[in-house]
Design an enzyme around this catalytic site. Sequence first.
Site, PDB file in Angstrom:
ATOM      1  N   PHE A  34       1.011  -1.116   0.214  1.00 22.60           N
ATOM      2  CA  PHE A  34      -0.179   0.123  -0.134  1.00 22.60           C
ATOM      3  C   PHE A  34       0.932   1.444  -0.092  1.00 22.60           C
ATOM      4  O   PHE A  34       0.577   2.437  -0.796  1.00 22.60           O
ATOM      5  CB  PHE A  34      -0.754  -0.030   1.486  1.00 22.60           C
ATOM      6  CG  PHE A  34      -1.890  -0.728   0.944  1.00 22.60           C
ATOM      7  CD1 PHE A  34      -2.661  -1.148   0.159  1.00 22.60           C
ATOM      8  CD2 PHE A  34      -2.780  -0.990   2.231  1.00 22.60           C
ATOM      9  CE1 PHE A  34      -3.617  -2.471   0.009  1.00 22.60           C
ATOM     10  CE2 PHE A  34      -3.998  -2.102   1.779  1.00 22.60           C
ATOM     11  CZ  PHE A  34      -4.300  -2.674   0.841  1.00 22.60           C
ATOM     12  N   HIS A 120      -5.897 -10.193   8.383  1.00 25.42           N
ATOM     13  CA  HIS A 120      -6.944  -9.596   8.381  1.00 25.42           C
ATOM     14  C   HIS A 120      -8.060 -10.354   7.008  1.00 25.42           C
ATOM     15  O   HIS A 120      -8.164 -10.022   5.612  1.00 25.42           O
ATOM     16  CB  HIS A 120      -6.185  -8.691   6.821  1.00 25.42           C
ATOM     17  CG  HIS A 120      -6.295  -7.407   7.825  1.00 25.42           C
ATOM     18  ND1 HIS A 120      -4.594  -6.734   7.629  1.00 25.42           N
ATOM     19  CD2 HIS A 120      -6.636  -7.756   9.058  1.00 25.42           C
ATOM     20  CE1 HIS A 120      -4.445  -5.988   8.983  1.00 25.42           C
ATOM     21  NE2 HIS A 120      -5.774  -6.140   9.782  1.00 25.42           N
ATOM     22  N   CYS A 151     -27.081 -19.455  -5.306  1.00 27.34           N
ATOM     23  CA  CYS A 151     -28.950 -19.539  -4.581  1.00 27.34           C
ATOM     24  C   CYS A 151     -28.875 -18.461  -5.140  1.00 27.34           C
ATOM     25  O   CYS A 151     -30.535 -17.414  -4.992  1.00 27.34           O
ATOM     26  CB  CYS A 151     -28.616 -20.061  -3.485  1.00 27.34           C
ATOM     27  SG  CYS A 151     -27.692 -18.950  -2.331  1.00 27.34           S
TER      28      CYS A 151
HETATM   29  P1  CNA Z   1       1.881  -0.914   3.851  1.00 23.50           P
HETATM   30  O1  CNA Z   1       1.060   0.269   4.772  1.00 23.50           O
HETATM   31  O2  CNA Z   1       1.955  -0.429   2.917  1.00 23.50           O
HETATM   32  O3  CNA Z   1       3.999  -1.156   4.468  1.00 23.50           O
HETATM   33  C1  CNA Z   1       4.686  -1.876   3.561  1.00 23.50           C
HETATM   34  C2  CNA Z   1       5.963  -1.843   4.590  1.00 23.50           C
HETATM   35  O4  CNA Z   1       6.978  -2.583   3.724  1.00 23.50           O
HETATM   36  C3  CNA Z   1       6.838  -0.235   4.032  1.00 23.50           C
HETATM   37  O5  CNA Z   1       6.928   0.189   5.752  1.00 23.50           O
HETATM   38  C4  CNA Z   1       8.145  -0.275   3.178  1.00 23.50           C
HETATM   39  O6  CNA Z   1       8.624  -0.248   2.881  1.00 23.50           O
HETATM   40  C5  CNA Z   1       7.767  -2.428   3.270  1.00 23.50           C
HETATM   41  N1  CNA Z   1       8.581  -3.060   2.270  1.00 23.50           N
HETATM   42  C6  CNA Z   1       7.642  -3.176   0.846  1.00 23.50           C
HETATM   43  N2  CNA Z   1       8.558  -3.678   0.250  1.00 23.50           N
HETATM   44  C7  CNA Z   1       9.909  -4.405   1.501  1.00 23.50           C
HETATM   45  C8  CNA Z   1      10.944  -5.273   1.211  1.00 23.50           C
HETATM   46  N3  CNA Z   1      10.628  -6.563  -0.277  1.00 23.50           N
HETATM   47  N4  CNA Z   1      11.509  -6.004   2.113  1.00 23.50           N
HETATM   48  C9  CNA Z   1      11.015  -5.019   3.172  1.00 23.50           C
HETATM   49  N5  CNA Z   1      10.292  -3.828   3.725  1.00 23.50           N
HETATM   50  C10 CNA Z   1       9.755  -3.998   2.390  1.00 23.50           C
HETATM   51  O7  CNA Z   1       1.506  -2.464   4.314  1.00 23.50           O
HETATM   52  P2  CNA Z   1       0.927  -2.938   5.778  1.00 23.50           P
HETATM   53  O8  CNA Z   1       0.950  -4.928   5.575  1.00 23.50           O
HETATM   54  O9  CNA Z   1       2.014  -2.557   7.064  1.00 23.50           O
HETATM   55  O10 CNA Z   1      -0.162  -2.585   6.013  1.00 23.50           O
HETATM   56  C11 CNA Z   1      -1.305  -3.460   6.425  1.00 23.50           C
HETATM   57  C12 CNA Z   1      -2.455  -3.423   5.032  1.00 23.50           C
HETATM   58  C13 CNA Z   1      -1.706  -3.767   3.868  1.00 23.50           C
HETATM   59  C14 CNA Z   1      -3.113  -4.782   5.599  1.00 23.50           C
HETATM   60  O11 CNA Z   1      -4.650  -5.008   5.476  1.00 23.50           O
HETATM   61  C15 CNA Z   1      -2.985  -5.580   4.337  1.00 23.50           C
HETATM   62  O12 CNA Z   1      -4.302  -6.749   3.937  1.00 23.50           O
HETATM   63  C16 CNA Z   1      -2.355  -5.066   3.122  1.00 23.50           C
HETATM   64  N6  CNA Z   1      -2.236  -5.238   1.473  1.00 23.50           N
HETATM   65  C17 CNA Z   1      -1.636  -6.518   2.673  1.00 23.50           C
HETATM   66  C18 CNA Z   1      -1.212  -7.625   0.100  1.00 23.50           C
HETATM   67  C19 CNA Z   1      -0.706  -8.805   0.408  1.00 23.50           C
HETATM   68  O13 CNA Z   1      -1.270  -9.293   0.804  1.00 23.50           O
HETATM   69  N7  CNA Z   1       0.012  -8.889  -0.390  1.00 23.50           N
HETATM   70  C20 CNA Z   1      -1.050  -6.351  -0.390  1.00 23.50           C
HETATM   71  C21 CNA Z   1      -1.597  -4.872  -0.139  1.00 23.50           C
HETATM   72  C22 CNA Z   1      -1.787  -4.597   0.803  1.00 23.50           C
END
Ligand code: CNA
Length: 240
Positions: A34, A120, A151
């Site tokens: 996100f 989630h 249905c």
């Molecule tokens: P977020 O808020 O998008 O944060 C993601 C974090 O991961 C950021 O701080 C990035 O800098 C970091 N990041 C990105 N790529 C990498 C990597 N390769 N290595 C290390 N760090 C990285 O996402 P959160 O999960 O914190 O937010 C929660 C939401 C996003 C949840 O409700 C999920 O359901 C939702 N979501 C899920 C998916 C999935 O299932 N793959 C995809 C998109 C969003």
Amino acid sequence: MSEIEKLQQMIDESKRIVFFGGAGVSTESGIPDFRSVDGLYHQKYDYPPETILSHSFYISKTKEFFKFYRDKMLCLDAKPNKAHLALAKLEEAGKLTAVITQNIDGLHQAAGSKTVYELHGSVLRNYCERCGKFYDAQFILDSKEVPLCECGGRVKPDVVLYEEGLDQQTLQASVKAIQEADMLIIGGTSLAVYPAAGLIDYYQGDKLVLINKTPTSRDSMANLVITDSIGEVFSKIEIS
Ligand code: CNA
């Protein structure tokens, strides 16, 4: 000692590791998160993603919800990456007790992890709101506009939308796992989504590791912060 050596040492010394992760764990599998610069929040839609993915939007603009959901949330070709695989291996080696994930993509299970708490929900499970019949993700992908059960009821993804509550059993099991953990690895999450992010406060130990590409508001409470790609980091860890 390098950060990787410190991480390796902490893992070697631990027997009840818990991993808490988010969308950043799956970006190396090609699923956008996100909040990264190329994440969904920086792409242009008619409504912000958190609005589209809310319960009230799902109810009032169901057709638009499913258009976005099919386009952006269903990545059925994605494969587990090095981080998912390493975590599964740590569990198999008897060192990791649970993966707690905010992700909805099912990739931890695809990698072989057994104890996965999906805070989630999962795009892989979908249920008729009228009769409860189960449908897989391909059904949602293949359906036109609003997916309907035989249905006539609407089929809803088993995903926790904004404004919806988290499953209590999943929450309780996650809290217990974190309380009993001797090491907590947090990775690939901005720690911005509550109540999920608040769970990490249940950790009492002194092996709190944060692996994220960008800084988080919780970096200062960690014993080790690694600012790098999580798949890269895990590919350097030896698991025996
Ligand atoms: P977020 O808020 O998008 O944060 C993601 C974090 O991961 C950021 O701080 C990035 O800098 C970091 N990041 C990105 N790529 C990498 C990597 N390769 N290595 C290390 N760090 C990285 O996402 P959160 O999960 O914190 O937010 C929660 C939401 C996003 C949840 O409700 C999920 O359901 C939702 N979501 C899920 C998916 C999935 O299932 N793959 C995809 C998109 C969003």
